[in-house]
Write a protein that holds these residues in place. Structure first.
Motif, PDB file in Angstrom:
ATOM      1  N   LEU A 128      21.840 -10.878   8.147  1.00 18.90           N
ATOM      2  CA  LEU A 128      20.973  -9.819   8.685  1.00 18.90           C
ATOM      3  C   LEU A 128      19.583 -10.383   8.979  1.00 18.90           C
ATOM      4  O   LEU A 128      18.999 -11.077   8.143  1.00 18.90           O
ATOM      5  CB  LEU A 128      20.863  -8.669   7.678  1.00 18.90           C
ATOM      6  N   THR A 129      19.065 -10.088  10.152  1.00 21.71           N
ATOM      7  CA  THR A 129      17.690 -10.475  10.488  1.00 21.71           C
ATOM      8  C   THR A 129      16.728  -9.484   9.843  1.00 21.71           C
ATOM      9  O   THR A 129      16.894  -8.271   9.980  1.00 21.71           O
ATOM     10  CB  THR A 129      17.480 -10.497  12.000  1.00 21.71           C
ATOM     11  N   VAL A 130      15.745  -9.999   9.126  1.00 28.21           N
ATOM     12  CA  VAL A 130      14.777  -9.160   8.425  1.00 28.21           C
ATOM     13  C   VAL A 130      13.368  -9.679   8.715  1.00 28.21           C
ATOM     14  O   VAL A 130      13.179 -10.765   9.264  1.00 28.21           O
ATOM     15  CB  VAL A 130      15.017  -9.159   6.892  1.00 28.21           C
ATOM     16  N   ALA A 131      12.390  -8.879   8.337  1.00 30.85           N
ATOM     17  CA  ALA A 131      10.988  -9.289   8.396  1.00 30.85           C
ATOM     18  C   ALA A 131      10.497  -9.500   6.969  1.00 30.85           C
ATOM     19  O   ALA A 131      10.666  -8.624   6.117  1.00 30.85           O
ATOM     20  CB  ALA A 131      10.157  -8.228   9.099  1.00 30.85           C
ATOM     21  N   LEU A 132       9.913 -10.648   6.702  1.00 33.74           N
ATOM     22  CA  LEU A 132       9.286 -10.920   5.412  1.00 33.74           C
ATOM     23  C   LEU A 132       7.778 -10.777   5.592  1.00 33.74           C
ATOM     24  O   LEU A 132       7.169 -11.528   6.347  1.00 33.74           O
ATOM     25  CB  LEU A 132       9.631 -12.317   4.914  1.00 33.74           C
ATOM     26  N   LYS A 133       7.211  -9.823   4.903  1.00 37.81           N
ATOM     27  CA  LYS A 133       5.777  -9.566   5.017  1.00 37.81           C
ATOM     28  C   LYS A 133       5.084 -10.039   3.752  1.00 37.81           C
ATOM     29  O   LYS A 133       5.258  -9.456   2.681  1.00 37.81           O
ATOM     30  CB  LYS A 133       5.519  -8.068   5.250  1.00 37.81           C
ATOM     31  N   GLU A 134       4.329 -11.110   3.871  1.00 40.04           N
ATOM     32  CA  GLU A 134       3.584 -11.665   2.742  1.00 40.04           C
ATOM     33  C   GLU A 134       2.195 -11.033   2.745  1.00 40.04           C
ATOM     34  O   GLU A 134       1.397 -11.262   3.653  1.00 40.04           O
ATOM     35  CB  GLU A 134       3.487 -13.180   2.875  1.00 40.04           C
ATOM     36  N   VAL A 135       1.927 -10.208   1.745  1.00 37.00           N
ATOM     37  CA  VAL A 135       0.688  -9.425   1.703  1.00 37.00           C
ATOM     38  C   VAL A 135      -0.306 -10.112   0.760  1.00 37.00           C
ATOM     39  O   VAL A 135      -0.016 -10.309  -0.422  1.00 37.00           O
ATOM     40  CB  VAL A 135       0.962  -7.981   1.243  1.00 37.00           C
ATOM     41  N   HIS A 136      -1.471 -10.451   1.272  1.00 37.02           N
ATOM     42  CA  HIS A 136      -2.448 -11.213   0.500  1.00 37.02           C
ATOM     43  C   HIS A 136      -3.403 -10.331  -0.306  1.00 37.02           C
ATOM     44  O   HIS A 136      -4.207 -10.843  -1.078  1.00 37.02           O
ATOM     45  CB  HIS A 136      -3.259 -12.113   1.435  1.00 37.02           C
ATOM     46  N   ASP A 137      -3.318  -9.034  -0.093  1.00 38.82           N
ATOM     47  CA  ASP A 137      -4.211  -8.107  -0.789  1.00 38.82           C
ATOM     48  C   ASP A 137      -3.400  -7.248  -1.752  1.00 38.82           C
ATOM     49  O   ASP A 137      -2.449  -6.572  -1.341  1.00 38.82           O
ATOM     50  CB  ASP A 137      -4.942  -7.225   0.232  1.00 38.82           C
ATOM     51  N   TYR A 138      -3.788  -7.258  -3.017  1.00 37.36           N
ATOM     52  CA  TYR A 138      -3.024  -6.539  -4.045  1.00 37.36           C
ATOM     53  C   TYR A 138      -2.909  -5.050  -3.727  1.00 37.36           C
ATOM     54  O   TYR A 138      -1.835  -4.455  -3.792  1.00 37.36           O
ATOM     55  CB  TYR A 138      -3.695  -6.733  -5.404  1.00 37.36           C
ATOM     56  N   GLN A 139      -4.045  -4.429  -3.389  1.00 40.71           N
ATOM     57  CA  GLN A 139      -4.034  -2.988  -3.188  1.00 40.71           C
ATOM     58  C   GLN A 139      -3.192  -2.588  -1.983  1.00 40.71           C
ATOM     59  O   GLN A 139      -2.464  -1.591  -2.021  1.00 40.71           O
ATOM     60  CB  GLN A 139      -5.467  -2.478  -3.022  1.00 40.71           C
ATOM     61  N   SER A 140      -3.266  -3.377  -0.902  1.00 44.36           N
ATOM     62  CA  SER A 140      -2.446  -3.077   0.275  1.00 44.36           C
ATOM     63  C   SER A 140      -0.968  -3.175  -0.054  1.00 44.36           C
ATOM     64  O   SER A 140      -0.163  -2.336   0.375  1.00 44.36           O
ATOM     65  CB  SER A 140      -2.794  -4.043   1.412  1.00 44.36           C
ATOM     66  N   ALA A 141      -0.597  -4.190  -0.825  1.00 46.13           N
ATOM     67  CA  ALA A 141       0.803  -4.345  -1.210  1.00 46.13           C
ATOM     68  C   ALA A 141       1.265  -3.178  -2.069  1.00 46.13           C
ATOM     69  O   ALA A 141       2.357  -2.627  -1.870  1.00 46.13           O
ATOM     70  CB  ALA A 141       0.985  -5.662  -1.965  1.00 46.13           C
ATOM     71  N   PHE A 142       0.430  -2.801  -3.023  1.00 44.94           N
ATOM     72  CA  PHE A 142       0.767  -1.686  -3.903  1.00 44.94           C
ATOM     73  C   PHE A 142       1.009  -0.415  -3.090  1.00 44.94           C
ATOM     74  O   PHE A 142       1.994   0.302  -3.282  1.00 44.94           O
ATOM     75  CB  PHE A 142      -0.378  -1.475  -4.891  1.00 44.94           C
ATOM     76  N   ARG A 143       0.089  -0.135  -2.149  1.00 44.27           N
ATOM     77  CA  ARG A 143       0.217   1.077  -1.340  1.00 44.27           C
ATOM     78  C   ARG A 143       1.488   1.075  -0.509  1.00 44.27           C
ATOM     79  O   ARG A 143       2.197   2.079  -0.424  1.00 44.27           O
ATOM     80  CB  ARG A 143      -0.994   1.190  -0.401  1.00 44.27           C
TER      81      ARG A 143
END
Length: 471
Positions: free
Chosen positions: A45-60
């Motif tokens: 399956l083709t997926v998108a991996l989103k590496e989030v560098h900001d803790y709060q943005s990732a949490f949200r």
């Protein structure tokens, strides 16, 4: 003795990820995240991996997407990886293009986007926003670049890094940023609480049953939320003497800025803002062209209605293929809005004078605002009406997504096209959609100040600070 692996800031060196996914290419990059196209090894399956560098943005984003599982017009979160001293990596469904590409592609074609096609795009956007708002999630960054489109024409809301859950069981407004359980336990087959996710099997073509929550109940819940949030804010005010996020515009005191308030730059380039650690909202959210006036005036006491203003701007752009308010600075943004809607006064929005920056920034009286009709040439009265019900000063009068899904416009000829008949562009433009103020053909013109591009202004000192009038 083998040395432990150094703390990794690269997705390519994380064994738990490369054991399950083959990373193919980076497809997007911004100040807060990088997005990669990848292949899931177990089933290709083709997926998108989103590496989030900001803790709060990732949490949200994780919290919001968990609540919105099974909503057909919300991007799917398959799983996530998050451990101490590492960036969060979200595994999302891969969607190749977005609504901004649809608009750009339509500008090249004679006739643009047909009415039936516009209606189907609108309905899908409304379904996604309605799902968010039913769960009391305000997205806070709705724009065409965050409305992703699948190869078969399904539109899905994405990029929940600025989203905020306004009310939930046990919500107290002060423990909003406590860490979530940091493991890989969230999988796509986890069943969310029934009270926060609508049953996907019972969704109608528009995404909800017309007999669901009526407007009175919705407004009652919203009023309770606002009262609760106001009580929390009052507590916060007693403990926080200087909220750095209280305004996006030219606020300050004489002691803060010496004798010349224009020595400092009041434009801010980071379009993603963080809320106060005690749970208070910030006005520094969203992309400028789609930002509601209450945010531009520094409000920290807003609700779901900021998304509704953004919806109106998006719908207008679908209808005309041009942005409605393409401001090059926050002040220019306000000026463009006022030139169309007229001056913001208590008459059109009772209590607007309580906005943090209302008495600091003022504009010369616009005797003859051009009106939204002039911005929507050759569009039908029903289309103009929908935009006017969203792009209005008073948040309380903006039409909800639920109300618009019931609008007669979608039941009249030409009817909405089936999703399978929508035109989907081959690719999205490589330009970074998240560059502040730089969307499409506009950028910040190299200005260091919000005032440089707007024309004449007059600064006056007041008892508590200063005021700026633009003409």
């Amino acid at each position: 003795m083998e040395q432990p692996l150094p703390k990794s800031w690269s997705i390519h060196t994380r064994p738990e990820i490369i054991a399950k996914y083959e990373i193919l290419e980076r497809v997007g990059s911004g100040a807060y995240s990088d997005v990669y196209r990848a292949r899931r090894l177990s089933d290709d399956l083709t997926v998108a991996l989103k590496e989030v560098h900001d803790y709060q943005s990732a949490f949200r984003e994780i919290e919001a997407l968990q609540m919105l599982q099974n909503c057909p017009n919300i991007v799917v979160l398959h799983e996530y990886f998050w451990r101490e001293d590492e960036d969060a990596v979200l595994v999302l469904e891969f969607l190749r293009t977005d609504l901004s590409a649809v608009i750009r592609d339509a500008k090249k074609k004679e006739g643009g986007v047909g009415v039936g096609e516009i209606k189907r795009w609108m309905l899908q956007i409304l379904c996604g926003v309605d799902a968010c708002h039913r769960n009391m999630i305000v997205h806070r960054d709705l724009k065409p670049g965050n409305l992703l489109v699948s190869d078969d024409g399904v539109l899905k809301l994405a990029d929940f890094g600025q989203a905020k859950i306004l009310m939930e069981p046990g919500f107290d407004g002060v423990n909003d940023n406590l860490p979530i359980e940091q493991n890989m336990g969230y999988q796509e087959n986890v069943t969310p609480p029934l009270d926060v996710v609508p049953d996907a099997h019972n969704l109608s073509d528009r995404g909800f049953n017309k007999e669901d929550t009526n407007r009175e109940e919705y407004l009652r819940q919203l009023a309770e939320l606002k009262a609760k949030r106001h009580a929390v804010d009052e507590i916060d005010k007693e403990t926080i003497t200087n909220d750095e996020y209280s305004s996006c515009l030219a606020t300050g005191t004489i002691s803060d800025i010496d004798d010349d308030p224009l020595k400092s730059s009041y434009s801010y380039e980071a379009e993603e803002g963080g809320d106060d650690r005690n749970g208070a909202l910030t006005s520094c959210v969203g992309t400028r062209w789609f930002r509601a006036p209450e945010l531009l005036y520094g409000s920290t006491d807003y609700g779901l209605e900021v998304d509704l203003w953004s919806l109106g701007c998006i719908f207008s752009e679908l209808l005309t293929l041009e942005p409605l308010f393409p401001g090059i600075s926050d002040i220019d943004q306000l000026g463009r809005i006022i030139n169309v809607l007229g001056n913001l006064t208590e008459e059109v929005w009772p209590s607007c004078s309580k906005l943090p920056d209302y008495k600091i920034i003022s504009f010369a009286k616009i005797e003859n605002p051009i009106g939204l009709e002039a911005c929507l040439p050759n569009r039908s009265p029903d289309e103009i009406s929908i935009v006017k019900r969203l792009v209005c000063y008073n948040p309380a009068t903006r039409a909800t997504a639920m109300e618009l899904l019931n609008d007669k416009y979608f039941d009249e000829e030409p009817l909405p096209l089936p999703v399978s008949e929508l035109h989907v562009p081959l690719t999205k433009n490589g330009h970074d959609e998240d560059s502040p103020g730089g969307w499409n053909d506009y950028d910040d013109m190299g200005s260091d100040s919000d005032f440089g591009d707007f024309g004449h202004y007059k600064v006056e000192t007041t008892g508590s600070g200063f005021s700026i009038q633009f003409s």
